[in-house]
Design an enzyme around this catalytic site. Structure first.
Site, PDB file in Angstrom:
ATOM      1  N   GLU A 184       0.789  -1.231   0.000  1.00 56.83           N
ATOM      2  CA  GLU A 184       0.000   0.000   0.000  1.00 56.83           C
ATOM      3  C   GLU A 184       0.828   1.292   0.000  1.00 56.83           C
ATOM      4  O   GLU A 184       0.682   2.136   0.888  1.00 56.83           O
ATOM      5  CB  GLU A 184      -0.942   0.011   1.207  1.00 56.83           C
ATOM      6  CG  GLU A 184      -1.881  -1.167   1.250  1.00 56.83           C
ATOM      7  CD  GLU A 184      -2.774  -1.155   2.473  1.00 56.83           C
ATOM      8  OE1 GLU A 184      -2.522  -0.346   3.386  1.00 56.83           O
ATOM      9  OE2 GLU A 184      -3.729  -1.936   2.521  1.00 56.83           O
ATOM     10  N   GLU A 401      -5.682  -8.864   0.095  1.00 61.90           N
ATOM     11  CA  GLU A 401      -6.386  -8.709   1.371  1.00 61.90           C
ATOM     12  C   GLU A 401      -7.850  -8.409   1.118  1.00 61.90           C
ATOM     13  O   GLU A 401      -8.181  -7.535   0.320  1.00 61.90           O
ATOM     14  CB  GLU A 401      -5.811  -7.561   2.216  1.00 61.90           C
ATOM     15  CG  GLU A 401      -4.515  -7.850   2.908  1.00 61.90           C
ATOM     16  CD  GLU A 401      -4.110  -6.717   3.837  1.00 61.90           C
ATOM     17  OE1 GLU A 401      -5.004  -5.966   4.291  1.00 61.90           O
ATOM     18  OE2 GLU A 401      -2.918  -6.579   4.093  1.00 61.90           O
TER      19      GLU A 401
END
Length: 507
Positions: A184, A401
């Site tokens: 991220e 995820e």
């Protein structure tokens, strides 16, 4: 890493409404391609701590200090967890390596005990036939590099990160074939260097949401992400120059994504939704596909946005074998471009939008909902996967995820989580049938772990963990039995709601 990060992008107060799937879908494991993998994930820092910027934050932030001792004990149980993974039927496991565990000073001497630990874990996963996916960096920057040159704000980190990745490839690449460089980077830029919610908590007025270190929210997010991208490209090129021919692995990068909807059918809101796409996902994927930032970012951010040299642009273009997505929920986006000339800008102001989980967009103000407030919208994941297919020449994709946080006093009978996962796995299948090149899906998380913004007050695990017990006892939730049946017995899933399959969670 956790659903709590979803809120780092949200710059407005939001009222939650459930986004419903219009059409149900029933499927089994065999409906997916034979080489598609289903797995689950955890991360190094969320299971135990080393000397990192994160740990310094945990030790100094009064809201987090009580978690530190709990985390430091958890790594001792990882080999027992591998047995649970095999018993569950996991086909793949995504773990992260701690930079500080492997190289305590950030550069230089390698810690043999760290190498031994990861070798043991990797060997055990191989023994159980579980495909290994490794995240090289998941937010645990060695503190010494932050102290020396401010970490990701300095181009010096590119060489240090590349040297660290070189150690990972050298020590573990004979068994690990799936590497993700960074977790991220878009959220790192915002959370660490704009709003100040994450360590090292850089921010400035009027954008900070807590009393954090005063820096410059108008430029630092863009500088940090610029260096993150160059570090990724350096590591990608290292692997394909030095290791790929011998080891045969692949290297990708991870981004955080939302499903994005325009608030209305107006052209202004449609343009705002596209602008949000460009500023969130395009910020990372555009340079890796086309060698530069999206044009709208260059236009709006102007001289605050770093510029790639011709050499850097060529190094970035095509520097990925796959894109990993962390995806939990969706946003409605409304145009706010009439405010673009008012005062200084940070990332949120630069997007010229207001965003909300619901259509009830409220006046601007930063608000971070509880992780249990994640609104399930499986269609948003399908739309994102198909958006990446259409915009970036159908790259290989992994949903790295996806999961639902629930309060710790919730029962092991987590039917709400099963409904959530059913919907998102179904939307992944729909995207594949529509031509998206999706290669895998990972549930966050395999066991309960420390969540960045919620600590242990919200849990995502298929297996519960009793953090107060000496043995850190694991118990399977209903979702663990459900996922196991889907993987091992080709169990049927319906996205219209949880059917009674007779599962029972161990009490």
């Amino acid at each position: 890493m956790e659903g709590a990060r979803a809120r780092l992008f949200i710059g407005v107060l939001c009222c939650l409404v459930v986004l419903e799937r219009a059409v149900g879908l029933e499927f089994t494991r065999s409906d997916f391609p034979s080489d598609f993998v289903f797995g689950s994930a955890t991360s190094a820092y969320q299971e135990r701590c080393q000397t990192t910027v994160l740990v310094m934050w945990l030790q100094t932030d009064i809201t987090n200090i009580r978690y530190n001792g709990i985390i430091m004990l958890s790594y001792r149980y990882i080999l027992e967890d591998v047995k649970l993974m095999a018993d569950t039927g996991l086909e793949a496991y995504r773990l992260s390596i701690s930079w500080s565990r492997l190289i305590p000073d950030g550069r230089g001497e390698v810690n043999p005990k760290g190498v031994e630990y990861y070798n043991g874990l990797i060997d055990d996963l191989v023994k159980h036939g579980i495909q290994i996916h490794v995240m090289i960096y998941q937010l645990d920057l060695p503190q010494v590099l932050e102290d020396e040159y401010q970490g990701w704000l300095s181009p010096k980190i590119i060489d240090d990160f590349t040297a660290y990745a070189d150690v990972c490839f050298k020590e573990f690449g004979d068994r690990v074939k799936y590497w993700t460089t960074l977790d991220e980077p878009n959220i790192i830029g915002i959370g660490s260097y704009d709003s100040g919610l994450w360590p090292p908590q850089h921010c400035s007025n009027p954008f900070r949401v807590i009393n954090c270190t005063i820096r410059n929210s108008t430029v630092e997010p863009y500088i940090a992400v610029h260096n993150l991208l160059l570090a990724h490209a350096s590591v990608y090129n290292l692997y394909h120059t030095k290791y790929h021919e011998l080891q045969g692995g692949i290297v990708g990068i991870n981004v955080y994504s939302f499903g994005i909807y325009p608030f209305s059918d107006s052209n202004a809101d449609k343009e705002a939704a596209q602008r949000y796409h460009d500023f969130s996902v395009g910020w990372i994927v555009n340079p890796l596909t086309y060698g530069d930032y999206p044009l709208i970012m260059k236009k709006i951010v102007g001289p605050r946005l770093p510029v790639f040299t011709k050499y850097q642009s060529e190094m970035l273009r095509g520097a990925f074998d796959f894109i990993g997505l962390n995806h939990y929920t969706s946003l409605y986006v409304m145009d706010d471009s009439h405010n673009t000339n008012l005062g200084p800008h940070d990332f949120y102001a630069d997007t010229s939008t207001q965003s909300s989980i619901s259509r009830n967009i409220m006046p601007s103000g930063q608000y971070i909902p509880d992780p249990s407030e994640i609104v399930p919208d499986p269609d948003g994941l399908e739309h994102m996967l198909e958006y990446l297919k259409a915009t970036y020449d159908n790259p290989p994709l992994y949903v790295q995820e996806n999961g639902l946080g629930m309060t710790t006093n919730s029962s092991l009978e987590d039917k709400k989580r099963i409904d959530f996962l059913s919907g998102f796995i179904g939307s992944t299948l729909t995207a594949i049938r529509n031509g998206a090149n999706v290669r895998g899906y990972f549930v966050w998380s395999f066991i309960d772990v420390f969540e960045f913004l919620a600590g242990y007050d919200t849990t995502f695990g298929l297996y519960s963990v009793d953090f107060e017990s000496k043995e850190k006892t694991r118990k399977p939730r209903l979702s663990a039995h459900w996922y196991s049946n889907f993987l091992k017995n080709n169990g049927s899933i319906s996205t219209t709601g949880l059917s009674d399959e007779g599962y029972h969670a161990e009490q």
